[in-house]
Design a protein around this motif. Structure first.
Motif, PDB file in Angstrom:
ATOM      1  N   ILE A  86       0.862  -1.188   0.000  1.00  0.00           N
ATOM      2  CA  ILE A  86       0.000   0.000   0.000  1.00  0.00           C
ATOM      3  C   ILE A  86       0.891   1.228   0.000  1.00  0.00           C
ATOM      4  O   ILE A  86       1.745   1.392   0.882  1.00  0.00           O
ATOM      5  N   LEU A  87       0.704   2.080  -0.991  1.00  0.00           N
ATOM      6  CA  LEU A  87       1.482   3.312  -1.149  1.00  0.00           C
ATOM      7  C   LEU A  87       0.585   4.503  -0.863  1.00  0.00           C
ATOM      8  O   LEU A  87      -0.555   4.550  -1.326  1.00  0.00           O
ATOM      9  N   ARG A  88       1.083   5.457  -0.103  1.00  0.00           N
ATOM     10  CA  ARG A  88       0.284   6.639   0.252  1.00  0.00           C
ATOM     11  C   ARG A  88       1.005   7.900  -0.193  1.00  0.00           C
ATOM     12  O   ARG A  88       2.241   7.955  -0.186  1.00  0.00           O
ATOM     13  N   ILE A  89       0.229   8.916  -0.535  1.00  0.00           N
ATOM     14  CA  ILE A  89       0.856  10.170  -0.974  1.00  0.00           C
ATOM     15  C   ILE A  89       1.606  10.831   0.176  1.00  0.00           C
ATOM     16  O   ILE A  89       2.500  11.651  -0.046  1.00  0.00           O
ATOM     17  N   SER A  90       1.282  10.429   1.417  1.00  0.00           N
ATOM     18  CA  SER A  90       2.020  10.941   2.576  1.00  0.00           C
ATOM     19  C   SER A  90       3.413  10.324   2.663  1.00  0.00           C
ATOM     20  O   SER A  90       4.280  10.823   3.393  1.00  0.00           O
ATOM     21  N   GLY A  91       3.636   9.224   1.942  1.00  0.00           N
ATOM     22  CA  GLY A  91       4.928   8.559   1.963  1.00  0.00           C
ATOM     23  C   GLY A  91       4.979   7.354   2.873  1.00  0.00           C
ATOM     24  O   GLY A  91       5.926   6.580   2.827  1.00  0.00           O
ATOM     25  N   ARG A  92       3.967   7.161   3.713  1.00  0.00           N
ATOM     26  CA  ARG A  92       3.960   6.019   4.641  1.00  0.00           C
ATOM     27  C   ARG A  92       3.462   4.774   3.915  1.00  0.00           C
ATOM     28  O   ARG A  92       2.405   4.789   3.283  1.00  0.00           O
ATOM     29  N   ARG A  93       4.221   3.711   3.991  1.00  0.00           N
ATOM     30  CA  ARG A  93       3.888   2.472   3.292  1.00  0.00           C
ATOM     31  C   ARG A  93       3.410   1.383   4.258  1.00  0.00           C
ATOM     32  O   ARG A  93       3.761   1.389   5.427  1.00  0.00           O
ATOM     33  N   THR A  94       2.659   0.438   3.712  1.00  0.00           N
ATOM     34  CA  THR A  94       2.318  -0.773   4.442  1.00  0.00           C
ATOM     35  C   THR A  94       2.645  -1.959   3.554  1.00  0.00           C
ATOM     36  O   THR A  94       2.249  -1.991   2.383  1.00  0.00           O
ATOM     37  N   VAL A  95       3.391  -2.941   4.101  1.00  0.00           N
ATOM     38  CA  VAL A  95       3.674  -4.169   3.363  1.00  0.00           C
ATOM     39  C   VAL A  95       2.968  -5.322   4.064  1.00  0.00           C
ATOM     40  O   VAL A  95       2.968  -5.421   5.296  1.00  0.00           O
ATOM     41  N   ILE A  96       2.336  -6.168   3.272  1.00  0.00           N
ATOM     42  CA  ILE A  96       1.517  -7.257   3.803  1.00  0.00           C
ATOM     43  C   ILE A  96       1.925  -8.547   3.114  1.00  0.00           C
ATOM     44  O   ILE A  96       1.970  -8.618   1.877  1.00  0.00           O
ATOM     45  N   LEU A  97       2.231  -9.564   3.888  1.00  0.00           N
ATOM     46  CA  LEU A  97       2.595 -10.870   3.355  1.00  0.00           C
ATOM     47  C   LEU A  97       1.630 -11.908   3.899  1.00  0.00           C
ATOM     48  O   LEU A  97       1.469 -12.039   5.121  1.00  0.00           O
ATOM     49  N   ASN A  98       0.969 -12.620   2.972  1.00  0.00           N
ATOM     50  CA  ASN A  98      -0.022 -13.633   3.352  1.00  0.00           C
ATOM     51  C   ASN A  98      -1.043 -13.075   4.330  1.00  0.00           C
ATOM     52  O   ASN A  98      -1.351 -13.676   5.371  1.00  0.00           O
ATOM     53  N   GLN A  99      -1.518 -11.853   4.012  1.00  0.00           N
ATOM     54  CA  GLN A  99      -2.577 -11.148   4.731  1.00  0.00           C
ATOM     55  C   GLN A  99      -2.170 -10.680   6.123  1.00  0.00           C
ATOM     56  O   GLN A  99      -3.019 -10.244   6.903  1.00  0.00           O
ATOM     57  N   GLU A 100      -0.860 -10.724   6.409  1.00  0.00           N
ATOM     58  CA  GLU A 100      -0.355 -10.247   7.704  1.00  0.00           C
ATOM     59  C   GLU A 100       0.530  -9.015   7.486  1.00  0.00           C
ATOM     60  O   GLU A 100       1.563  -9.110   6.819  1.00  0.00           O
ATOM     61  N   PRO A 101       0.140  -7.841   8.025  1.00  0.00           N
ATOM     62  CA  PRO A 101       1.005  -6.663   7.912  1.00  0.00           C
ATOM     63  C   PRO A 101       2.348  -6.918   8.602  1.00  0.00           C
ATOM     64  O   PRO A 101       2.389  -7.499   9.698  1.00  0.00           O
ATOM     65  N   LEU A 102       3.419  -6.498   7.973  1.00  0.00           N
ATOM     66  CA  LEU A 102       4.770  -6.714   8.503  1.00  0.00           C
ATOM     67  C   LEU A 102       5.276  -5.454   9.179  1.00  0.00           C
ATOM     68  O   LEU A 102       5.093  -4.347   8.661  1.00  0.00           O
ATOM     69  N   ARG A 103       5.931  -5.633  10.310  1.00  0.00           N
ATOM     70  CA  ARG A 103       6.486  -4.482  11.022  1.00  0.00           C
ATOM     71  C   ARG A 103       7.733  -3.959  10.315  1.00  0.00           C
ATOM     72  O   ARG A 103       7.976  -2.773  10.283  1.00  0.00           O
ATOM     73  N   ARG A 104       8.508  -4.885   9.741  1.00  0.00           N
ATOM     74  CA  ARG A 104       9.741  -4.493   9.063  1.00  0.00           C
ATOM     75  C   ARG A 104       9.594  -4.734   7.556  1.00  0.00           C
ATOM     76  O   ARG A 104       9.244  -5.840   7.138  1.00  0.00           O
ATOM     77  N   GLN A 105       9.859  -3.707   6.755  1.00  0.00           N
ATOM     78  CA  GLN A 105       9.789  -3.865   5.310  1.00  0.00           C
ATOM     79  C   GLN A 105      10.802  -4.890   4.812  1.00  0.00           C
ATOM     80  O   GLN A 105      10.572  -5.558   3.797  1.00  0.00           O
ATOM     81  N   MET A 106      11.909  -5.025   5.530  1.00  0.00           N
ATOM     82  CA  MET A 106      12.953  -5.959   5.137  1.00  0.00           C
ATOM     83  C   MET A 106      12.410  -7.384   5.023  1.00  0.00           C
ATOM     84  O   MET A 106      12.863  -8.171   4.183  1.00  0.00           O
ATOM     85  N   ASP A 107      11.408  -7.740   5.856  1.00  0.00           N
ATOM     86  CA  ASP A 107      10.856  -9.094   5.842  1.00  0.00           C
ATOM     87  C   ASP A 107      10.020  -9.360   4.587  1.00  0.00           C
ATOM     88  O   ASP A 107       9.663 -10.510   4.311  1.00  0.00           O
ATOM     89  N   PHE A 108       9.700  -8.307   3.842  1.00  0.00           N
ATOM     90  CA  PHE A 108       8.932  -8.432   2.607  1.00  0.00           C
ATOM     91  C   PHE A 108       9.851  -8.766   1.429  1.00  0.00           C
ATOM     92  O   PHE A 108       9.430  -9.383   0.445  1.00  0.00           O
ATOM     93  N   LEU A 109      11.112  -8.347   1.547  1.00  0.00           N
ATOM     94  CA  LEU A 109      12.068  -8.541   0.460  1.00  0.00           C
ATOM     95  C   LEU A 109      12.474 -10.004   0.356  1.00  0.00           C
ATOM     96  O   LEU A 109      12.563 -10.701   1.349  1.00  0.00           O
ATOM     97  N   GLY A 110      12.740 -10.431  -0.873  1.00  0.00           N
ATOM     98  CA  GLY A 110      13.188 -11.795  -1.097  1.00  0.00           C
ATOM     99  C   GLY A 110      12.077 -12.782  -1.355  1.00  0.00           C
ATOM    100  O   GLY A 110      12.346 -13.939  -1.696  1.00  0.00           O
ATOM    101  N   VAL A 111      10.811 -12.363  -1.199  1.00  0.00           N
ATOM    102  CA  VAL A 111       9.689 -13.258  -1.499  1.00  0.00           C
ATOM    103  C   VAL A 111       9.516 -13.376  -3.008  1.00  0.00           C
ATOM    104  O   VAL A 111       9.364 -14.470  -3.556  1.00  0.00           O
TER     105      VAL A 111
END
Length: 384
Positions: A86-111
């Motif tokens: 999820i990208l916002r014009i405010s610049g704050r992002r949300t990354v979600i893996l298997n319907q679970e929001p991740l606290r660290r964006q790093m955990d999204f990388l490599g999938v």
């Protein structure tokens, strides 16, 4: 790995669009500025959390919307994965893996792993050093997701240290004004020394990883380059670190940083900025003992970049154990028929490939028959 679906909501010029990929090769055809590159950019963001086209999230969100979304379903050797960004014009992002929001964006990388090859990459040889740094950093993030955190740490230290050096420079300028009395603050000097140590620690982690990945990538690129050039050219790739070191030892590299920082201390205080560190690294490409940046022909440069991209694919496959996706953004028109054939033959059915083009005549009948073909017009994707 196989990308099954991508769904875009208020992303670039797409209001609501779902794409099902039902072939190993997908050709996306359409005129310029219709949204072809935007689709590939969405996949690139899922793989690296970066766009090679823009740096602000507000530029990725559909005009008039507060946020945009990229959703995807991915099949890997170890199972299924659902990704959402999820990208916002405010610049704050949300990354979600298997319907679970991740606290660290790093955990999204490599999938999801992907290699992007666009017409912009053809400037990799002649462009400024920051383009080459960005290229090697993007590859490293896919091979070693923790590197995203390491790189972020380094630039945070660099920002703080630059702020302090700027303060020193302002004090020097004020000292030249007889109407202003400036006190010497030993605490600032002590603080700078602390930042020196942190810069050396973070910078050594960055430079050592860059050196290691180039050491692994170079022989692969050399083999591809030899094949494409018909064994008439020899490629060399040289890493030119801002801080020179010889042995891949953390303490030795850190000491090399601290020694160079000490040598350049006066210059840094006069300039008000950090001149020591991997933010000033470069990579040199040499063809037949001649720097490609200055003397390589356009054909040689295209061969070189094509070899680098094929080497990236091979290295990622070796490291992660699965072939990554290949994103080809309008590059076939930039390559002559020989290089087109080399690229298309290398792909075959080994990598899931998304290719954008303005016309289909670059592909032979076999490729067209075995490919899913989609058309794009004004942010709408349909079967061709």
């Amino acid at each position: 790995m196989y990308l099954k679906t991508v769904q875009l909501r208020s992303f670039r010029n797409y209001r609501e669009q779902r794409v099902n990929f039902d072939s190993q090769k997908t050709i996306i055809v359409g005129n310029n500025a219709q949204g072809k590159s935007n689709l590939l950019e969405a996949v690139e963001l899922l793989a690296t959390l970066k766009s090679h086209r823009v740096s602000r999230d507000r530029d990725l969100v559909l005009e008039g919307a507060a946020s945009g979304q990229i959703l995807a379903a991915l099949e890997r050797a170890y199972g299924q994965a659902e990704l959402a960004l999820i990208l916002r014009i405010s610049g704050r992002r949300t990354v979600i893996l298997n319907q679970e929001p991740l606290r660290r964006q790093m955990d999204f990388l490599g999938v999801l792993n992907a290699v992007q090859f666009s017409s912009l990459d053809l400037d990799l040889v002649r462009g400024a050093p920051d383009a080459r740094r960005s290229w090697i950093d993007t590859l490293l993030i896919q091979l070693e997701p923790i590197y995203a955190h390491i790189l972020s740490q380094y630039y945070q230290v660099l920002k703080q240290r630059n702020a302090l050096l700027k303060k020193f420079r302002q004090r020097e300028e004020d000292n030249l004004n007889p109407e202003i009395i400036v006190e010497q603050l030993p605490s600032d000097i002590s603080q700078l020394k602390l930042w020196d140590v942190q810069l050396a620690e973070a910078g050594s982690r960055v430079t050592r990883r860059r050196a290691r990945v180039l050491e692994r990538l170079t022989p692969l690129a050399q083999q591809w380059h030899s094949n494409i050039s018909g064994k008439t050219e020899v490629l060399e790739i040289k890493y030119i670190p801002n801080v020179s070191w010889t042995e891949d030892d953390p303490l030795e590299v850190k000491q090399a940083f601290l020694e160079k920082i000490e040598k350049r201390r006066m210059a840094e205080q006069q300039l008000g900025t950090t001149v020591v560190g991997p933010h000033r690294d470069d990579i040199e490409f040499i063809i037949n003992h001649t720097p490609a940046k200055y003397y390589g022909s356009q054909g040689q440069q295209r061969t070189l970049v094509l070899a680098l991209k094929l080497a990236e694919l091979q290295l990622i496959e070796e490291v992660v154990g699965e072939p990554p996706l290949l994103l080809l953004d309008d590059v076939l028109a930039e390559l002559d028929p020989n290089r087109q054939n080399q690229l298309l033959e290398a792909i075959q059915d080994r990598f899931q490939t998304l290719i954008t083009t303005t016309h289909l005549h670059s592909f032979d009948s076999g490729w067209l028959k075995s490919s899913q073909i989609l058309s794009v017009e004004a942010g709408e994707i349909r079967d061709f």
